[in-house]
Design a protein around this motif. Structure first.
Motif, PDB file in Angstrom:
ATOM      1  N   LEU A   7      12.727 -13.716 -34.949  1.00  0.00           N
ATOM      2  CA  LEU A   7      13.391 -12.741 -34.570  1.00  0.00           C
ATOM      3  C   LEU A   7      12.864 -11.517 -35.635  1.00  0.00           C
ATOM      4  O   LEU A   7      12.512 -11.882 -37.009  1.00  0.00           O
ATOM      5  CB  LEU A   7      14.848 -12.693 -34.768  1.00  0.00           C
ATOM      6  CG  LEU A   7      15.764 -13.628 -33.984  1.00  0.00           C
ATOM      7  CD1 LEU A   7      17.217 -13.608 -34.337  1.00  0.00           C
ATOM      8  CD2 LEU A   7      15.449 -13.303 -32.571  1.00  0.00           C
ATOM      9  N   LYS A  21      13.935  -7.932 -37.520  1.00  0.00           N
ATOM     10  CA  LYS A  21      15.183  -6.986 -37.572  1.00  0.00           C
ATOM     11  C   LYS A  21      14.622  -5.696 -37.302  1.00  0.00           C
ATOM     12  O   LYS A  21      13.423  -5.148 -37.659  1.00  0.00           O
ATOM     13  CB  LYS A  21      15.349  -6.918 -39.073  1.00  0.00           C
ATOM     14  CG  LYS A  21      16.742  -6.248 -39.460  1.00  0.00           C
ATOM     15  CD  LYS A  21      16.987  -6.268 -40.760  1.00  0.00           C
ATOM     16  CE  LYS A  21      18.235  -5.401 -41.265  1.00  0.00           C
ATOM     17  NZ  LYS A  21      18.675  -5.455 -42.737  1.00  0.00           N
ATOM     18  N   TRP A  30      18.431  -7.066 -33.675  1.00  0.00           N
ATOM     19  CA  TRP A  30      17.285  -7.890 -33.726  1.00  0.00           C
ATOM     20  C   TRP A  30      16.534  -7.723 -32.530  1.00  0.00           C
ATOM     21  O   TRP A  30      17.120  -7.659 -31.568  1.00  0.00           O
ATOM     22  CB  TRP A  30      17.548  -9.146 -34.165  1.00  0.00           C
ATOM     23  CG  TRP A  30      18.398  -9.471 -35.548  1.00  0.00           C
ATOM     24  CD1 TRP A  30      19.706  -9.375 -35.416  1.00  0.00           C
ATOM     25  CD2 TRP A  30      18.038  -9.856 -36.646  1.00  0.00           C
ATOM     26  NE1 TRP A  30      20.070  -9.645 -36.742  1.00  0.00           N
ATOM     27  CE2 TRP A  30      18.954  -9.857 -37.578  1.00  0.00           C
ATOM     28  CE3 TRP A  30      16.741  -9.943 -37.173  1.00  0.00           C
ATOM     29  CZ2 TRP A  30      19.162 -10.255 -38.939  1.00  0.00           C
ATOM     30  CZ3 TRP A  30      16.617 -10.449 -38.414  1.00  0.00           C
ATOM     31  CH2 TRP A  30      17.875 -10.528 -39.312  1.00  0.00           C
TER      32      TRP A  30
END
Length: 68
Positions: free
Chosen positions: A2, A4, A20
């Motif tokens: 992921l 941010k 995310w």
């Protein structure tokens, strides 16, 4: 993996509401406080396997204001 995108600017401990994006860019993960208000949950009518989280407006607004 992921990535941010943005988080709560007032966050002091690193585990605050955050937006995310998936590595492939196929979807988003929203981190926030679990919605547990019975009236709100009744209005949402969530099916099995889904949940809802509350994210402060500042988190999403910061993302949309940011230069991308």
């Amino acid at each position: 993996m992921l990535r941010k995108l943005t988080g709560d600017p007032a966050c002091k401990n690193g585990t605050c509401p955050t937006l995310w994006i998936t590595e492939a860019g196929t979807g988003y993960i929203v981190q926030g406080r679990v919605v547990d208000d019975p009236e709100h949950l009744a209005q949402l009518g969530l099916p099995a396997g889904e949940s809802a989280v509350f994210v402060p407006a500042e988190v999403l607004e910061a993302y949309f204001r940011a230069d991308r």
